[in-house]
Design a protein around this motif. Sequence first.
Motif, PDB file in Angstrom:
ATOM      1  N   THR A 292       1.027  -1.003   0.187  1.00  0.00           N
ATOM      2  CA  THR A 292       0.185   0.167   0.175  1.00  0.00           C
ATOM      3  C   THR A 292       1.264   1.559  -0.003  1.00  0.00           C
ATOM      4  O   THR A 292       0.308   2.618  -0.495  1.00  0.00           O
ATOM      5  CB  THR A 292      -1.136  -0.217   1.146  1.00  0.00           C
ATOM      6  OG1 THR A 292      -0.310  -0.166   2.316  1.00  0.00           O
ATOM      7  CG2 THR A 292      -1.673  -1.418   1.587  1.00  0.00           C
ATOM      8  N   GLY A 293       1.963   0.636   0.706  1.00  0.00           N
ATOM      9  CA  GLY A 293       3.009   1.848   0.852  1.00  0.00           C
ATOM     10  C   GLY A 293       3.572   2.859  -0.381  1.00  0.00           C
ATOM     11  O   GLY A 293       3.624   3.566  -1.013  1.00  0.00           O
ATOM     12  N   ILE A 294       4.167   1.090  -1.274  1.00  0.00           N
ATOM     13  CA  ILE A 294       4.433   2.199  -3.088  1.00  0.00           C
ATOM     14  C   ILE A 294       3.679   2.229  -3.776  1.00  0.00           C
ATOM     15  O   ILE A 294       3.882   2.869  -4.521  1.00  0.00           O
ATOM     16  CB  ILE A 294       5.199   0.185  -3.323  1.00  0.00           C
ATOM     17  CG1 ILE A 294       5.840  -0.603  -2.685  1.00  0.00           C
ATOM     18  CG2 ILE A 294       5.218  -0.129  -4.940  1.00  0.00           C
ATOM     19  CD1 ILE A 294       6.496  -2.004  -2.481  1.00  0.00           C
ATOM     20  N   SER A 295       2.019   1.627  -3.455  1.00  0.00           N
ATOM     21  CA  SER A 295       1.263   2.755  -4.262  1.00  0.00           C
ATOM     22  C   SER A 295       0.887   3.984  -3.511  1.00  0.00           C
ATOM     23  O   SER A 295       0.926   4.848  -4.753  1.00  0.00           O
ATOM     24  CB  SER A 295      -0.051   1.507  -4.309  1.00  0.00           C
ATOM     25  OG  SER A 295      -1.268   2.875  -5.193  1.00  0.00           O
ATOM     26  N   TYR A 296       0.465   4.144  -3.243  1.00  0.00           N
ATOM     27  CA  TYR A 296       0.741   5.581  -2.464  1.00  0.00           C
ATOM     28  C   TYR A 296       1.820   6.854  -2.849  1.00  0.00           C
ATOM     29  O   TYR A 296       1.804   8.041  -3.082  1.00  0.00           O
ATOM     30  CB  TYR A 296       0.066   5.971  -0.359  1.00  0.00           C
ATOM     31  CG  TYR A 296       0.591   6.940  -0.451  1.00  0.00           C
ATOM     32  CD1 TYR A 296      -0.381   7.875  -0.702  1.00  0.00           C
ATOM     33  CD2 TYR A 296       2.031   7.479   0.312  1.00  0.00           C
ATOM     34  CE1 TYR A 296      -0.517   9.594   0.390  1.00  0.00           C
ATOM     35  CE2 TYR A 296       1.472   8.634   0.408  1.00  0.00           C
ATOM     36  CZ  TYR A 296       0.748   9.772   0.954  1.00  0.00           C
ATOM     37  OH  TYR A 296       0.407  10.291   0.903  1.00  0.00           O
ATOM     38  N   MET A 297       2.819   5.895  -2.588  1.00  0.00           N
ATOM     39  CA  MET A 297       3.902   6.999  -2.464  1.00  0.00           C
ATOM     40  C   MET A 297       4.468   7.529  -4.426  1.00  0.00           C
ATOM     41  O   MET A 297       5.148   7.796  -4.544  1.00  0.00           O
ATOM     42  CB  MET A 297       4.870   6.304  -1.742  1.00  0.00           C
ATOM     43  CG  MET A 297       5.344   6.064  -0.504  1.00  0.00           C
ATOM     44  SD  MET A 297       6.926   5.982   0.190  1.00  0.00           S
ATOM     45  CE  MET A 297       6.976   4.355   0.365  1.00  0.00           C
ATOM     46  N   LEU A 298       4.363   6.269  -5.687  1.00  0.00           N
ATOM     47  CA  LEU A 298       4.394   6.410  -6.960  1.00  0.00           C
ATOM     48  C   LEU A 298       3.274   7.704  -7.262  1.00  0.00           C
ATOM     49  O   LEU A 298       3.547   8.462  -7.982  1.00  0.00           O
ATOM     50  CB  LEU A 298       3.691   5.075  -6.949  1.00  0.00           C
ATOM     51  CG  LEU A 298       5.625   4.100  -7.201  1.00  0.00           C
ATOM     52  CD1 LEU A 298       4.821   2.564  -7.961  1.00  0.00           C
ATOM     53  CD2 LEU A 298       7.063   4.771  -8.339  1.00  0.00           C
ATOM     54  N   MET A 436      11.414  -2.148  -2.405  1.00  0.00           N
ATOM     55  CA  MET A 436      10.636  -0.924  -3.172  1.00  0.00           C
ATOM     56  C   MET A 436      10.013  -0.038  -1.774  1.00  0.00           C
ATOM     57  O   MET A 436      10.916   1.000  -2.695  1.00  0.00           O
ATOM     58  CB  MET A 436       9.815  -1.998  -4.270  1.00  0.00           C
ATOM     59  CG  MET A 436       9.144  -0.349  -5.093  1.00  0.00           C
ATOM     60  SD  MET A 436      10.200   0.089  -6.500  1.00  0.00           S
ATOM     61  CE  MET A 436      10.137   1.787  -7.344  1.00  0.00           C
ATOM     62  N   HIS A 437      10.017  -0.790  -1.501  1.00  0.00           N
ATOM     63  CA  HIS A 437       9.369   0.368  -0.467  1.00  0.00           C
ATOM     64  C   HIS A 437      10.186   1.747   0.580  1.00  0.00           C
ATOM     65  O   HIS A 437       9.903   2.579   0.912  1.00  0.00           O
ATOM     66  CB  HIS A 437       8.373  -0.620   0.335  1.00  0.00           C
ATOM     67  CG  HIS A 437       7.308  -0.288   1.741  1.00  0.00           C
ATOM     68  ND1 HIS A 437       8.185   0.765   2.845  1.00  0.00           N
ATOM     69  CD2 HIS A 437       6.606   1.122   1.585  1.00  0.00           C
ATOM     70  CE1 HIS A 437       7.333   1.585   3.959  1.00  0.00           C
ATOM     71  NE2 HIS A 437       6.413   1.482   3.205  1.00  0.00           N
ATOM     72  N   HIS A 438      11.081   0.590   1.532  1.00  0.00           N
ATOM     73  CA  HIS A 438      12.151   1.578   1.570  1.00  0.00           C
ATOM     74  C   HIS A 438      13.210   2.268   0.900  1.00  0.00           C
ATOM     75  O   HIS A 438      13.122   3.667   0.859  1.00  0.00           O
ATOM     76  CB  HIS A 438      13.393   0.667   2.558  1.00  0.00           C
ATOM     77  CG  HIS A 438      13.011   0.202   3.806  1.00  0.00           C
ATOM     78  ND1 HIS A 438      12.368   0.369   4.590  1.00  0.00           N
ATOM     79  CD2 HIS A 438      12.389  -1.310   3.591  1.00  0.00           C
ATOM     80  CE1 HIS A 438      12.560  -0.413   5.491  1.00  0.00           C
ATOM     81  NE2 HIS A 438      12.053  -1.391   4.880  1.00  0.00           N
ATOM     82  N   LEU A 439      13.175   1.989  -0.594  1.00  0.00           N
ATOM     83  CA  LEU A 439      14.268   2.898  -2.030  1.00  0.00           C
ATOM     84  C   LEU A 439      12.963   4.166  -1.721  1.00  0.00           C
ATOM     85  O   LEU A 439      12.899   5.333  -1.866  1.00  0.00           O
ATOM     86  CB  LEU A 439      13.525   1.994  -2.996  1.00  0.00           C
ATOM     87  CG  LEU A 439      14.142   2.684  -4.309  1.00  0.00           C
ATOM     88  CD1 LEU A 439      15.478   3.865  -3.803  1.00  0.00           C
ATOM     89  CD2 LEU A 439      14.086   1.824  -5.617  1.00  0.00           C
ATOM     90  N   LEU A 440      10.986   3.936  -2.557  1.00  0.00           N
ATOM     91  CA  LEU A 440      10.896   5.206  -2.303  1.00  0.00           C
ATOM     92  C   LEU A 440       9.777   5.758  -1.244  1.00  0.00           C
ATOM     93  O   LEU A 440      10.214   7.277  -1.263  1.00  0.00           O
ATOM     94  CB  LEU A 440       8.848   4.930  -2.600  1.00  0.00           C
ATOM     95  CG  LEU A 440       9.144   3.809  -4.349  1.00  0.00           C
ATOM     96  CD1 LEU A 440       7.802   3.338  -4.153  1.00  0.00           C
ATOM     97  CD2 LEU A 440       9.442   4.779  -5.237  1.00  0.00           C
ATOM     98  N   LYS A 441      10.496   5.257   0.126  1.00  0.00           N
ATOM     99  CA  LYS A 441      10.533   6.382   2.015  1.00  0.00           C
ATOM    100  C   LYS A 441      11.094   7.455   1.366  1.00  0.00           C
ATOM    101  O   LYS A 441      11.274   8.620   1.644  1.00  0.00           O
ATOM    102  CB  LYS A 441      10.517   5.859   2.871  1.00  0.00           C
ATOM    103  CG  LYS A 441       9.503   4.901   2.673  1.00  0.00           C
ATOM    104  CD  LYS A 441       9.123   3.999   3.817  1.00  0.00           C
ATOM    105  CE  LYS A 441       9.412   4.450   4.610  1.00  0.00           C
ATOM    106  NZ  LYS A 441       9.670   3.437   5.930  1.00  0.00           N
ATOM    107  N   ALA A 442      12.739   6.834   0.574  1.00  0.00           N
ATOM    108  CA  ALA A 442      13.623   8.016   0.338  1.00  0.00           C
ATOM    109  C   ALA A 442      13.971   8.435  -0.389  1.00  0.00           C
ATOM    110  O   ALA A 442      14.705   9.909  -0.861  1.00  0.00           O
ATOM    111  CB  ALA A 442      15.389   6.851   0.768  1.00  0.00           C
ATOM    112  N   VAL A 443      12.786   8.663  -1.586  1.00  0.00           N
ATOM    113  CA  VAL A 443      13.065   9.275  -2.308  1.00  0.00           C
ATOM    114  C   VAL A 443      12.697  10.637  -2.954  1.00  0.00           C
ATOM    115  O   VAL A 443      11.826  10.596  -2.610  1.00  0.00           O
ATOM    116  CB  VAL A 443      12.135   8.518  -4.106  1.00  0.00           C
ATOM    117  CG1 VAL A 443      12.914   9.503  -5.182  1.00  0.00           C
ATOM    118  CG2 VAL A 443      13.178   7.280  -4.246  1.00  0.00           C
TER     119      VAL A 443
END
Length: 731
Positions: A292-298, A436-443
């Motif tokens: 869910t975090g990946i979807s939200y952050m993308l 991917m979740h951790h990566l997007l949190k840092a982008v």
Amino acid sequence: MRVDLTGQIERITYTNPENGYTIAQVKVRGEKRVVSVVGNLIDPMPGEMVELQGQWKIHPKYGEQFDVEEYRTTVPATIHGIKKYLGSGLIKGIGPVMAGRIVAQFGKKTLDIIENNIEKLSEIDGIGGKRIEMIQTAWEEQKEIRTVMMFLQSHQVSTGYATKIFKQYGDRSITVVTENPFQMATDIFGIGFITADKIAANIGFSKDSPLRIRAGILYVLNELSSDGHVYYPYTKLIEKCSEILEVAGNLIGAELTQVAAEKQTVIEDDALSETHDDTRAVYLARSYFCETGISYMLKRLMATPKTTRPVDADQAVKWVQEQLDFSLADNQKKAILSAIQSKFMVITGGPGTGKTTIIQAVLKIYQKLHVRILLAAPTGRAAKQMSETTGFAAKTIHRMLSFNFRSGGFQKNEKDPLDCDLLIVDEASMIDTVLMHHLLKAVPQQATLILVGDVNQLPSVGAGNILGDIIASHVIPVVRLNEIFRQAQESRIIVNAHRINNGFLPKTDIENDEKTDFYFIDQESPERVLEIILELAANRIPKKFGFDAIDDIQVLSPMHKGLVGTANLNKELQKRLNPGKDNLVYGSTTFHCHDKVMQIRNNYDKNVFNGDIGRVVDINRETREVIITFDDRKIAYDFTELDEVVPAYAVSVHKSQGSEYPAVIIPVLTQHYILLQRNLIYTAITRGRRLVILVGTKKALAIAINNDKTRQRFTRLKDRLQGKAYVRIID
């Protein structure tokens, strides 16, 4: 007839740390003879005195042996025994030489000195304060661990597991194991639910114990996650748990509700569903929040404007062609235009389709704009190759995100994002849901993110199908590259990889074998396939092509078991390529100095990650450590940590993802039919940079190429990106 024997262990012929099975030579008290003793002994050490109960038996090959049924140990009383005992590797900081010095100084009082007056060891040349502290800690630990081990052995817990349990819980070990043995499956790498369940049964836990069922549900979900599933359908999960745990489905359902209420899992349903039969999804809590975090952050990333100054994209493409002195193909131009205009995009294509050229062009344009650029890849080898082809420094994703040992998480996140305006990530097919979740949190939200990868390769080892789901969602800009450029057409590896990807057999009817980089050796017998692989790796390839047998040649197998599975191939290749005498037996694995090995789990403490390949450079019995080099970094592994590494002369195709090797050898037999898929063969072939050799049958190869139905992975990322609504059942 049961017999009593008392004696001193002279030599350990063999011991298996996983189950404690030991063959030892024991000098029997009052007799000159040395007898062969077999049985489950706890961490046996030369020099120990043992009181044994058991029976004499005649082994058809080895003759008379004493089969141990019960035993107890005492410390040795003779100077010879004490010296042997201390020098056996029992105590970190004391090896055979140092043991000799200590015993020469203190004689029969040696063990009493260590126990009650350890400071006196400073009288020995070479023993300072730090070593005394190390010896004292190790001495106390080995006393405590013996107590714990005796308890655990009484419940049929092996020596290897007992050591891990003590290392995790210390003096709480007996309490933890007695009250909730299933906790070990969560806390200790190498002790899964199956092992914990056996221990629990021996202690007296019933099959329908709520603790067992809850732990079993989490075990099944974790196993399904290892198979690539981010969630699993509710009804199917109940059936699978019931089958594995041998417990009625209604009990599983009740405990599943409890596990969800405790926030360890999440049960979710389609918001528009009316049946609720096949639409409920059960997630491990971490998997749910990551997806869910990946979807939200993308979505947030794509909705946030760029901060880089606007440029004329068409002019930029024209300019970069002049800079590169290279005419770009239409799809390459399209990719570069999208990289300039989009906040997030995907570039996908097979080998030889120009992905590297696009990355170089994009970097030149963004460099001209004076923006901050970062490059990353999932593995060390992929990051190194990215650095070499672009001229820019690239890091692994894990290292780029900087793991914090104190907090147990990545330092780079939404509170401390990456310092970049452009992030390009290569080999994106390898990225799983958690990473991917951790990566997007840092982008940073204003940054541009470009994923580059080959969606036709095998999906990630971890759960999810990130690249495939993003592409399938059709809500993110994607450029597909399918044209093989002229230079790449000279490589049979690249040409055949694309043939396989399109459902055709590779071309093997080559007139001039001397110039080809792709071979197929037709052989049906697994025994002959094994012989051919060994001969190729040890002699034929090094002599004909000049490759190093260990560093440059990689055997890739579809399976772990069988004659040409990775387990047996590693044993046979080790015999041929590195038959060293300095060896260490750990479970069913023998480690030699100079062995090629692979890390099989992420170890943030050591900064070594799943799939990293290294070489054993030292086996130190005094410190009970194996030293392994990874990219010129020396990492120490305690003997008890060796289940984190495996021999890597042969590895699975999955484990080879993100890596390229000068030469690869791939067995392809019908025995592997369960795993024979087009994307597996395609992935294996594209690992070879300069030479690929298939050994097996064309029938097996045809089975694989014709099987383009990739195994379904249960994920909802595509649906979430498309805006489909779901509701949590228990909140």
